[in-house]
Motif scaffolding. Structure first.
Motif, PDB file in Angstrom:
ATOM      1  N   GLN A  63       0.827  -1.205   0.000  1.00 17.21           N
ATOM      2  CA  GLN A  63       0.000   0.000   0.000  1.00 17.21           C
ATOM      3  C   GLN A  63       0.862   1.256   0.000  1.00 17.21           C
ATOM      4  O   GLN A  63       0.543   2.238  -0.686  1.00 17.21           O
ATOM      5  N   GLU A  64       1.953   1.245   0.754  1.00 19.14           N
ATOM      6  CA  GLU A  64       2.856   2.393   0.772  1.00 19.14           C
ATOM      7  C   GLU A  64       3.396   2.663  -0.630  1.00 19.14           C
ATOM      8  O   GLU A  64       3.440   3.820  -1.084  1.00 19.14           O
ATOM      9  N   TYR A  65       3.774   1.597  -1.334  1.00 13.79           N
ATOM     10  CA  TYR A  65       4.296   1.747  -2.693  1.00 13.79           C
ATOM     11  C   TYR A  65       3.206   2.253  -3.638  1.00 13.79           C
ATOM     12  O   TYR A  65       3.454   3.126  -4.481  1.00 13.79           O
ATOM     13  N   GLN A  66       1.992   1.732  -3.495  1.00 22.31           N
ATOM     14  CA  GLN A  66       0.880   2.171  -4.328  1.00 22.31           C
ATOM     15  C   GLN A  66       0.601   3.658  -4.129  1.00 22.31           C
ATOM     16  O   GLN A  66       0.362   4.402  -5.091  1.00 22.31           O
ATOM     17  N   LEU A  67       0.643   4.101  -2.877  1.00 24.53           N
ATOM     18  CA  LEU A  67       0.372   5.513  -2.608  1.00 24.53           C
ATOM     19  C   LEU A  67       1.456   6.393  -3.215  1.00 24.53           C
ATOM     20  O   LEU A  67       1.158   7.400  -3.878  1.00 24.53           O
ATOM     21  N   LEU A  68       2.719   6.036  -3.004  1.00 21.41           N
ATOM     22  CA  LEU A  68       3.803   6.843  -3.556  1.00 21.41           C
ATOM     23  C   LEU A  68       3.749   6.868  -5.077  1.00 21.41           C
ATOM     24  O   LEU A  68       4.091   7.873  -5.703  1.00 21.41           O
ATOM     25  N   SER A  69       3.314   5.764  -5.671  1.00 18.76           N
ATOM     26  CA  SER A  69       3.157   5.731  -7.130  1.00 18.76           C
ATOM     27  C   SER A  69       2.030   6.651  -7.572  1.00 18.76           C
ATOM     28  O   SER A  69       2.139   7.358  -8.584  1.00 18.76           O
ATOM     29  N   ALA A  70       0.928   6.668  -6.811  1.00 14.25           N
ATOM     30  CA  ALA A  70      -0.223   7.491  -7.167  1.00 14.25           C
ATOM     31  C   ALA A  70       0.061   8.978  -7.051  1.00 14.25           C
ATOM     32  O   ALA A  70      -0.500   9.789  -7.793  1.00 14.25           O
ATOM     33  N   ILE A  71       0.950   9.343  -6.114  1.00  7.87           N
ATOM     34  CA  ILE A  71       1.236  10.767  -5.904  1.00  7.87           C
ATOM     35  C   ILE A  71       2.595  11.153  -6.481  1.00  7.87           C
ATOM     36  O   ILE A  71       3.156  12.192  -6.124  1.00  7.87           O
ATOM     37  N   GLN A  72       3.129  10.347  -7.390  1.00  8.21           N
ATOM     38  CA  GLN A  72       4.492  10.548  -7.893  1.00  8.21           C
ATOM     39  C   GLN A  72       4.765  11.959  -8.428  1.00  8.21           C
ATOM     40  O   GLN A  72       5.881  12.459  -8.263  1.00  8.21           O
ATOM     41  N   PRO A  73       3.797  12.646  -9.043  1.00  7.43           N
ATOM     42  CA  PRO A  73       4.092  14.031  -9.447  1.00  7.43           C
ATOM     43  C   PRO A  73       4.318  14.982  -8.272  1.00  7.43           C
ATOM     44  O   PRO A  73       4.820  16.091  -8.459  1.00  7.43           O
ATOM     45  N   CYS A  74       3.931  14.546  -7.060  1.00  7.43           N
ATOM     46  CA  CYS A  74       4.046  15.401  -5.878  1.00  7.43           C
ATOM     47  C   CYS A  74       5.516  15.757  -5.637  1.00  7.43           C
ATOM     48  O   CYS A  74       6.369  14.871  -5.532  1.00  7.43           O
ATOM     49  N   PRO A  75       5.845  17.043  -5.499  1.00  7.50           N
ATOM     50  CA  PRO A  75       7.256  17.429  -5.369  1.00  7.50           C
ATOM     51  C   PRO A  75       7.846  17.203  -3.984  1.00  7.50           C
ATOM     52  O   PRO A  75       9.054  17.320  -3.813  1.00  7.50           O
ATOM     53  N   PHE A  76       7.014  16.869  -3.000  1.00  3.38           N
ATOM     54  CA  PHE A  76       7.555  16.776  -1.635  1.00  3.38           C
ATOM     55  C   PHE A  76       7.531  15.347  -1.072  1.00  3.38           C
ATOM     56  O   PHE A  76       7.730  15.148   0.128  1.00  3.38           O
ATOM     57  N   ALA A  77       7.314  14.344  -1.932  1.00  3.27           N
ATOM     58  CA  ALA A  77       7.337  12.954  -1.480  1.00  3.27           C
ATOM     59  C   ALA A  77       8.383  12.181  -2.268  1.00  3.27           C
ATOM     60  O   ALA A  77       8.660  12.498  -3.425  1.00  3.27           O
ATOM     61  N   PRO A  78       8.990  11.145  -1.675  1.00  2.00           N
ATOM     62  CA  PRO A  78       9.989  10.362  -2.409  1.00  2.00           C
ATOM     63  C   PRO A  78       9.343   9.566  -3.539  1.00  2.00           C
ATOM     64  O   PRO A  78       8.211   9.082  -3.415  1.00  2.00           O
ATOM     65  N   HIS A  79      10.060   9.424  -4.633  1.00  2.00           N
ATOM     66  CA  HIS A  79       9.557   8.642  -5.747  1.00  2.00           C
ATOM     67  C   HIS A  79       9.750   7.148  -5.477  1.00  2.00           C
ATOM     68  O   HIS A  79      10.791   6.748  -4.946  1.00  2.00           O
ATOM     69  N   PRO A  80       8.792   6.328  -5.849  1.00  2.00           N
ATOM     70  CA  PRO A  80       8.974   4.882  -5.714  1.00  2.00           C
ATOM     71  C   PRO A  80       9.919   4.354  -6.795  1.00  2.00           C
ATOM     72  O   PRO A  80       9.943   4.881  -7.913  1.00  2.00           O
ATOM     73  N   ILE A  81      10.704   3.343  -6.462  1.00  2.00           N
ATOM     74  CA  ILE A  81      11.665   2.768  -7.419  1.00  2.00           C
ATOM     75  C   ILE A  81      11.297   1.338  -7.777  1.00  2.00           C
ATOM     76  O   ILE A  81      11.244   0.980  -8.950  1.00  2.00           O
TER      77      ILE A  81
END
Length: 275
Positions: A63-81
């Motif tokens: 779920q953490e990975y899914q969320l980071l993927s969903a908000i990937q354009p967000c400039p203040f969160a780490p990008h998922p790899i």
């Protein structure tokens, strides 16, 4: 676990050139890695594992990975790899971990931005989370006083009436990185979920020792709403923040066999028992 015990020479298709354990991250042991790929230059990443501790605290890496993927354009969160059954790789954010809270205005601007992110497909149910922590507590700690406090809080769950938003649920200054250019980034999205924004705001107020009325006024500047209603809703959730923290510390004392967690838990239990 010592640095030399890092077990993988390759992970998620990358060669691991270097690995060092990170401090903090109490729900897990995370690692900073230097990764090599034949198709790109070497890069720094954070390994966020699935572990008995993360599972006991209700952390779902998928779920953490899914969320980071969903908000990937967000400039203040780490990008998922990358995502694996054993854990996830996310971007390493260069900068300095904040040692104190930014101003209430800055914190509430960040809080409002998080609440405007896309709504996750899962929700934080506070009773379920509290029961999960309770299940990880040592039987020796689970006495009559704790049972009485649990019974009270399970029968007094606030209903703020605010619609669910994306919530970080751990927006303390210790999860903020100041980038070299001065911008703030938010890390450790493991507890993020859809939820009551007033609970999220209460957790932020508590973690950063903010004054409720001031925080509510700044929050409403960025998010809209009535500061008085927001203040009232946050005040209702603050005891539940202490309740969740108490259970978390008791669970941590059992998981890590560390009495410093038990001391914190007992102090909160004494506070809640007389509230």
């Amino acid at each position: 676990m010592q640095p030399e015990e890092w077990p993988f020479s390759r992970i998620a298709g990358f060669d691991v050139l270097n690995a060092r354990p990170l401090g903090g991250g109490l729900s897990n042991r995370c690692w900073q890695l230097v990764l090599h790929s034949s198709t790109s230059s070497d890069s720094h990443a954070v390994w966020r594992p699935v572990s008995p501790a993360s599972q006991a605290f209700g952390v779902d890496r998928q779920q953490e990975y899914q969320l980071l993927s969903a908000i990937q354009p967000c400039p203040f969160a780490p990008h998922p790899i990358a995502e694996t059954p054993a854990g996830i790789l996310v971007e390493w954010i260069a900068g300095e971990v904040c040692t104190h809270s930014p101003s209430p205005a800055v914190m509430m601007a960040l809080q409002a931005k998080i609440h405007r992110l896309p709504l996750p497909g899962w929700r934080l149910a506070v009773r379920q989370r509290a029961e999960q922590y309770l299940a990880a507590i040592s039987p020796e700690d689970n006495g009559e006083e704790l049972a009485s406090v649990c019974a009270h809080y399970f029968s007094h769950i606030p209903q703020s009436g605010f619609p669910d938003t994306c919530c970080h649920h751990d927006l303390g200054f210790y999860n903020l990185i100041q980038r070299p250019g001065g911008e703030l980034a938010v890390i450790d999205w493991e507890y993020a979920a859809a939820g009551d924004p007033m609970l999220d705001l209460a957790l932020t107020v508590q973690a950063n020792q903010l004054e409720v009325v001031t925080a509510a006024q700044h929050y409403c500047r960025y998010q809209g709403g009535d500061p008085e209603l927001v203040s009232e809703a946050v005040q209702q959730w603050l005891p539940w923040c202490d309740f969740l923290a108490m259970l978390w510390y008791y669970a941590g004392a059992n998981l890590w066999q560390d009495d410093t967690y038990r001391i914190e838990a007992k102090a909160l239990l004494a506070k809640l028992a007389v509230a």
